[in-house]
Structure formats: structure tokens, C-alpha cells
Design an enzyme around this catalytic site. Structure first.
Site, PDB file in Angstrom:
ATOM      1  N   SER A  40       0.787  -1.223   0.000  1.00  0.00           N
ATOM      2  CA  SER A  40       0.000   0.000   0.000  1.00  0.00           C
ATOM      3  C   SER A  40       0.828   1.287   0.000  1.00  0.00           C
ATOM      4  O   SER A  40       0.762   2.076  -0.950  1.00  0.00           O
ATOM      5  CB  SER A  40      -0.936  -0.024   1.209  1.00  0.00           C
ATOM      6  OG  SER A  40      -1.562   1.201   1.388  1.00  0.00           O
ATOM      7  N   TRP A  41       1.592   1.547   1.072  1.00  0.00           N
ATOM      8  CA  TRP A  41       2.267   2.851   1.073  1.00  0.00           C
ATOM      9  C   TRP A  41       3.426   2.868   0.091  1.00  0.00           C
ATOM     10  O   TRP A  41       3.775   3.912  -0.443  1.00  0.00           O
ATOM     11  CB  TRP A  41       2.593   3.359   2.469  1.00  0.00           C
ATOM     12  CG  TRP A  41       3.780   2.836   3.238  1.00  0.00           C
ATOM     13  CD1 TRP A  41       4.335   1.613   3.165  1.00  0.00           C
ATOM     14  CD2 TRP A  41       4.549   3.578   4.206  1.00  0.00           C
ATOM     15  NE1 TRP A  41       5.387   1.517   4.052  1.00  0.00           N
ATOM     16  CE2 TRP A  41       5.541   2.704   4.696  1.00  0.00           C
ATOM     17  CE3 TRP A  41       4.494   4.858   4.717  1.00  0.00           C
ATOM     18  CZ2 TRP A  41       6.467   3.088   5.677  1.00  0.00           C
ATOM     19  CZ3 TRP A  41       5.414   5.236   5.695  1.00  0.00           C
ATOM     20  CH2 TRP A  41       6.384   4.376   6.156  1.00  0.00           C
ATOM     21  N   TYR A  89       5.598 -15.400  -0.329  1.00  0.00           N
ATOM     22  CA  TYR A  89       5.757 -14.389   0.721  1.00  0.00           C
ATOM     23  C   TYR A  89       4.937 -14.856   1.917  1.00  0.00           C
ATOM     24  O   TYR A  89       3.821 -15.346   1.765  1.00  0.00           O
ATOM     25  CB  TYR A  89       5.246 -13.015   0.237  1.00  0.00           C
ATOM     26  CG  TYR A  89       5.284 -11.977   1.343  1.00  0.00           C
ATOM     27  CD1 TYR A  89       6.471 -11.333   1.680  1.00  0.00           C
ATOM     28  CD2 TYR A  89       4.139 -11.685   2.091  1.00  0.00           C
ATOM     29  CE1 TYR A  89       6.519 -10.421   2.718  1.00  0.00           C
ATOM     30  CE2 TYR A  89       4.179 -10.762   3.130  1.00  0.00           C
ATOM     31  CZ  TYR A  89       5.369 -10.138   3.444  1.00  0.00           C
ATOM     32  OH  TYR A  89       5.417  -9.243   4.481  1.00  0.00           O
ATOM     33  N   GLN A 114      -1.950   0.418   5.975  1.00  0.00           N
ATOM     34  CA  GLN A 114      -0.644   1.076   6.122  1.00  0.00           C
ATOM     35  C   GLN A 114      -0.858   2.584   6.078  1.00  0.00           C
ATOM     36  O   GLN A 114      -1.966   3.042   5.756  1.00  0.00           O
ATOM     37  CB  GLN A 114       0.299   0.639   4.987  1.00  0.00           C
ATOM     38  CG  GLN A 114       1.203  -0.518   5.359  1.00  0.00           C
ATOM     39  CD  GLN A 114       2.281  -0.773   4.330  1.00  0.00           C
ATOM     40  OE1 GLN A 114       2.115  -0.484   3.150  1.00  0.00           O
ATOM     41  NE2 GLN A 114       3.400  -1.337   4.764  1.00  0.00           N
ATOM     42  N   ASP A 175       8.019  -1.414  10.851  1.00  0.00           N
ATOM     43  CA  ASP A 175       7.597  -2.634  11.531  1.00  0.00           C
ATOM     44  C   ASP A 175       8.185  -2.907  12.914  1.00  0.00           C
ATOM     45  O   ASP A 175       7.462  -3.136  13.861  1.00  0.00           O
ATOM     46  CB  ASP A 175       7.895  -3.838  10.645  1.00  0.00           C
ATOM     47  CG  ASP A 175       7.307  -3.683   9.256  1.00  0.00           C
ATOM     48  OD1 ASP A 175       6.592  -2.702   9.014  1.00  0.00           O
ATOM     49  OD2 ASP A 175       7.562  -4.550   8.425  1.00  0.00           O
ATOM     50  N   GLU A 420      17.236  -1.081   0.026  1.00  0.00           N
ATOM     51  CA  GLU A 420      16.044  -0.862   0.858  1.00  0.00           C
ATOM     52  C   GLU A 420      16.367   0.116   1.996  1.00  0.00           C
ATOM     53  O   GLU A 420      15.584   0.999   2.309  1.00  0.00           O
ATOM     54  CB  GLU A 420      15.591  -2.217   1.403  1.00  0.00           C
ATOM     55  CG  GLU A 420      14.222  -2.234   2.037  1.00  0.00           C
ATOM     56  CD  GLU A 420      13.806  -3.631   2.474  1.00  0.00           C
ATOM     57  OE1 GLU A 420      14.575  -4.596   2.223  1.00  0.00           O
ATOM     58  OE2 GLU A 420      12.725  -3.767   3.067  1.00  0.00           O
TER      59      GLU A 420
HETATM   60  C1  9WN Z   1       5.514  -6.236   6.045  1.00  0.00           C
HETATM   61  C2  9WN Z   1       7.184  -3.577   1.486  1.00  0.00           C
HETATM   62  C3  9WN Z   1       7.086  -3.451   3.009  1.00  0.00           C
HETATM   63  C4  9WN Z   1       7.057  -1.990   3.466  1.00  0.00           C
HETATM   64  C5  9WN Z   1       7.224  -1.849   4.977  1.00  0.00           C
HETATM   65  C6  9WN Z   1       8.473  -2.628   5.390  1.00  0.00           C
HETATM   66  C7  9WN Z   1       8.359  -4.087   4.951  1.00  0.00           C
HETATM   67  C8  9WN Z   1       6.832  -6.007   5.290  1.00  0.00           C
HETATM   68  C9  9WN Z   1       7.838  -7.067   5.675  1.00  0.00           C
HETATM   69  O1  9WN Z   1       8.208  -4.146   3.553  1.00  0.00           O
HETATM   70  O2  9WN Z   1       7.262  -4.681   5.633  1.00  0.00           O
HETATM   71  O3  9WN Z   1       4.537  -5.357   5.558  1.00  0.00           O
HETATM   72  O4  9WN Z   1       7.664  -8.209   5.211  1.00  0.00           O
HETATM   73  O5  9WN Z   1       8.784  -6.783   6.397  1.00  0.00           O
HETATM   74  O6  9WN Z   1       8.681  -2.525   6.756  1.00  0.00           O
HETATM   75  O7  9WN Z   1       7.323  -0.501   5.327  1.00  0.00           O
HETATM   76  O8  9WN Z   1       5.852  -1.404   3.104  1.00  0.00           O
HETATM   77  O9  9WN Z   1       8.259  -2.838   1.028  1.00  0.00           O
END
Ligand code: 9WN
Length: 448
Positions: A40-41, A89, A114, A175, A420
Site C-alpha cells: 500500500s504505502w 511471501y 498502512q 515494523d 532498501e
Molecule cells: C511487512 C514492502 C514493506 C514496506 C514496509 C516494510 C516491509 C513487510 C515485511 O516491507 O514490511 O509489511 O515483510 O517486512 O517494513 O514498510 O511497506 O516494502
């Protein structure tokens, strides 16, 4: 729009290559292997960058995301790609089981949300489109964004604070931030859960960079409880073990309310909606002001000169100083002294922004025992949070510092790649390589 400076030009081309490679017919994955669905974000940040290179794609990105919106207005944190295996995933569709719940879309999604950066992204994408493409985009996005705002107001607002709450650390996007450590103590970590489920992130990333097994045991427990109560927010606001008012989430919500007001205004001016102009515009601007007031009243700390998360269950403001507490700088109605204090906090010992000793904005207090150089949201710098802070600096006329941070990110990503996240001291890249929001937001910074 492409930069002339050779270093910036090369970086621009690299960003475009990453975004092209991570495009999956209709939307962009955050990273090819670690995150093979639509987040989402991430999509909001990605659209903000894509609009400079491929505005049509940026519009598609956001439209694809809202294709996963639920009838209650929530925009889920993941929209799953049906062509990707369920176990690519974790947690995948078989875990969330949203398809069994009434009011969910035909695509599989997660059940949590999110930070709502989407109205900001939509407004910026709309400005890059013209004619019929712009009209179609605004007409199609507006109802979804209004429903998203309505969902947060109606279902997620904690009446005691006037702020929305997050029910899971993943909802913050930050997270395993130390801001959640104390509220998470109340959530039992059952290691047996990790024998039932298999983490997939560790197939693609170093365990030392990622949240721990104990973190994951808690994440799973919280998600299972929400799922098993049919994602019912009334239950969650009363009984969920994790219920936190996060300064970053709320600031982004207020920022989005302002963008929503501007988007309605644009739609009215261009004759794209029958909505009475004043009602919607004034209502969303008022909401942004109210959220700002609540943030200052409930989450501001005079001692630290920044915002802190509030554990709604215990009523305690969390001591951890994290980047989330600096993000409200985005808000135009902040009192002047709070703007000054926030910039001072960012430039002080805890974050050392602008000192030349760190890259970006560290995700956590450099002086804290809980600071770690490479573990995810517990120290490293991320491009999205640094980009958000830069937007706040620009808004409040701190152009010199904004420029220094931007130039630092250009050098950092040119040298270490579009990773990242980054070790704030060495600049080494961690997590996934070729990360989409890093590429997208660098495009935005290069274009500005
Ligand atoms: C869980 C996708 C996402 C970001 C989050 C980041 C990470 C996921 C994870 O990756 O979170 O949603 O599996 O760790 O913390 O900000 O949206 O990039």
C-alpha cells in the site's frame, strides 16, 4: 526533467531501470524477490516517483491498489498477485483468508492497513496528467480516497485522543521500530507459531537485517487475532492486544486530508464532480487541523522536543525517540515553536541530521542502547522517511538543510545502490537491492 549533472543523470537512468524491472503489468512490486506483491504505502511513494518518468503508469499504480479496497473503505496493506505462489511471501493469502469475509474485493488482500499517503500521491500524479487522462484519473480515484478517509474516521479513531490507532506494527510501515517495544511486551511471543508457519523473508535477506523470530511470533499472533474476529475494528479498538497512536501514521493521515481537499478543489474547478465545493474541501481541511491539534496535545513531549507514540492500552507515551516522531514536520499548522524544536531534535545528538556524520535521517536514536546499525527500522536510514522529512523542511522554509539531505541521498544511492535501507555511518546498503520506493523517491528528488 532529466538532470544534466552526469552523476545525477546516471542515477536517474538507474532509478528508471529499477522501476521498469519491478513493474508487473499494472503495478510495481517493492522488490522482485523479497516482496513479490503490491504494497500500500510503497505504491503511493512509487507513484510519486513514477509520475516524472511515466505518469500513465503512476496513475495505473494507484488504480491497481484501490482495486483491493474493501467495502468498509480500508485500503489493505498488501494486494496479492494471483500469479505468484501462495508461499512466495509470508504471510500470504492463505493466512489472511480475506476472501471468506463479506465486503472484500475479488482480489486477495491482507486485512490490515498502512499509512495513508495515497491522496498526496494522487494529487501529485494528477498534476502530471492532462486532458481526458487527468479527468478519468481524478474521477476514478476520488471516491476511493474519500472512502479511505471515511474508514479511518469511522473505524479507527480512538475517541480518547482524537487520533487513529494502529492495531499491528506492520500497519505503521516501520515494523520493528523500538517505539513498539513496550506495547509489544503485552503480546505473548509463542515460538510454537513459527513451527506452524515458515518465514520467507529469510530466504532473500540476511537474518541480521530483519526483525527477529520473537518479533514475528508476536506479529503472527496479532494478525491471527484480528483475522479470527473477522477484521472487526469495533472488537479491535476494545480488545486488541496492540493499540497504538503513532505520530507518523497520524501526520500522514492529516497530510492526506489536506491533499484530499486540494483534489476535490481541482475536481470542482475542472468540472469533474458534482460535489458541492465547499462542504468537502472545508471538511477535510478542518480534519487536518484537528489531527494536528490532537498530535500536539497528546503525542508531543517537551522534554525530547519531538513526538512519541502513545500506547493506548497503558496510556503511556513511549520513551523511544524514532524517525516517526519527526514526520509530523510535514504539517503546515504546527505551531512555530514546535517546528523549531523538531528541527533542533533532528539536528541534535539523537539523529545528527546535517552534521555530516550520518547519512539520511536515522530511523532510531543514535545514542540509545536499542540502536542497531543494520537491523531494519532500529537504526538504519530509509529513503522514504528521509524524503518525508525533506518535504517537511521545505514546507517550513528550511531549504538549506533540505538541500543538504537531498544531496547526501544522491551521493549515498549513487555509491551504495538503490537499496532498501542504509547503515547511517558506513553508508552500506542493506535489505533488498533495487528497491522500488528508493528508486522512485530518488527520481522525485532528482526532479526537484
Ligand atoms: C511487512 C514492502 C514493506 C514496506 C514496509 C516494510 C516491509 C513487510 C515485511 O516491507 O514490511 O509489511 O515483510 O517486512 O517494513 O514498510 O511497506 O516494502
Amino acid at each position: 526533467m532529466k538532470p544534466i549533472d552526469p552523476l545525477e543523470h546516471a542515477l536517474w537512468s538507474r532509478c528508471v531501470r529499477v522501476l521498469a524491472a519491478n513493474w508487473r503489468s499494472g503495478s510495481t512490486v517493492p522488490a522482485g524477490r523479497l516482496y513479490p506483491h503490491q504494497w500500500s504505502w510503497d505504491s503511493a511513494f512509487i507513484a510519486i516517483g513514477l509520475r516524472h518518468w511515466a505518469p500513465g503508469r503512476a496513475a495505473q499504480e494507484l488504480r491497481s491498489l484501490v482495486g483491493g479496497q474493501w467495502d468498509d473503505g480500508r485500503v489493505p496493506h498488501i494486494v496479492f498477485n494471483p500469479r505468484v505462489a501462495d508461499d512466495a511471501y509470508f504471510p500470504g493469502p492463505a493466512f489472511w483468508r480475506t476472501g471468506f469475509r463479506a465486503g472484500t474485493p475479488p482480489v486477495e488482500t491482507s486485512g490490515i492497513v498502512q499509512p495513508p499517503v495515497h491522496a498526496v500521491a494522487a494529487l501529485r500524479v494528477a498534476a502530471k496528467l492532462s486532458g481526458e487522462a487527468r479527468a478519468r484519473f481524478v474521477r476514478s480515484m476520488l471516491p476511493h480516497l474519500l472512502a479511505q478517509s471515511d474508514y479511518l474516521h469511522r473505524r479507527r479513531l480512538d475517541p480518547g485522543t482524537g487520533l487513529v490507532v494502529i492495531l499491528h506494527p506492520w500497519e505503521s510501515g516501520l515494523d520493528n521500530s523500538p517505539a513498539w517495544d513496550e506495547p509489544l511486551v503485552a503480546v505473548p511471543a509463542d515460538p510454537a507459531l513459527l513451527t506452524t508457519y515458515t518465514r520467507r523473508d529469510l530466504d532473500h535477506a540476511d537474518a541480521a537485517d530483519r526483525p527477529t523470530g520473537e518479533d514475528y511470533a508476536r506479529y503472527i499472533r496479532l494478525a491471527l487475532a484480528y483475522r479470527d474476529h473477522s477484521y472487526d475494528d469495533a472488537w479491535a479498538l476494545r480488545s486488541a492486544e496492540f493499540c497504538v497512536a503513532d505520530p507518523a501514521f497520524n501526520a500522514l493521515w492529516a497530510w492526506s486530508e489536506l491533499a484530499l481537499a486540494d483534489l476535490i478543489s481541482l475536481a470542482v474547478t475542472e468540472g469533474l464532480t458534482n460535489r458541492p465545493a465547499e462542504s468537502g474541501i472545508a471538511e477535510h481541511r478542518r480534519a487536518a487541523r484537528q489531527i494536528t491539534v490532537a498530535l500536539v496535545e497528546r503525542l508531543w513531549s517537551h522534554e525530547s522536543g519531538m513526538f512519541h507514540a502513545l500506547d493506548v492500552r497503558s496510556g503511556r507515551l513511549q520513551p523511544a525517540r524514532t524517525v516517526g516522531g519527526l514526520i509530523p514536520l510535514l504539517l503546515p499548522d504546527l505551531p512555530r515553536r514546535i517546528v523549531d524544536d523538531l528541527v533542533e531534535a533532528a539536528c541534535g545528538d539523537a539523529f545528527a541530521v546535517g552534521s555530516g556524520t550520518v547519512h539520511g535521517v536515522p530511523s532510531h536514536d543514535l545514542t540509545a542502547e536499542t540502536f542497531t546499525a543494520r537491523r531494519y527500522w532500529r537504526g538504519p536510514a530509509w529513503v522514504n522517511t528521509t524524503w518525508l522529512f525533506i518535504q517537511g523542511l521545505r514546507l517550513h522554509g528550511r531549504d538549506r538543510l533540505a538541500r543538504a539531505l537531498r544531496d547526501d541521498l544522491v551521493r549515498l544511492t549513487s555509491g551504495s545502490g538503490l537499496c532498501e535501507y542504509f547503515d547511517v555511518h558506513s553508508g552500506a546498503g542493506h535489505g533488498s537491492k533495487d528497491f522500488s520506493w528508493t528508486a522512485a523517491l530518488m527520481l522525485d528528488l532528482l526532479a526537484s
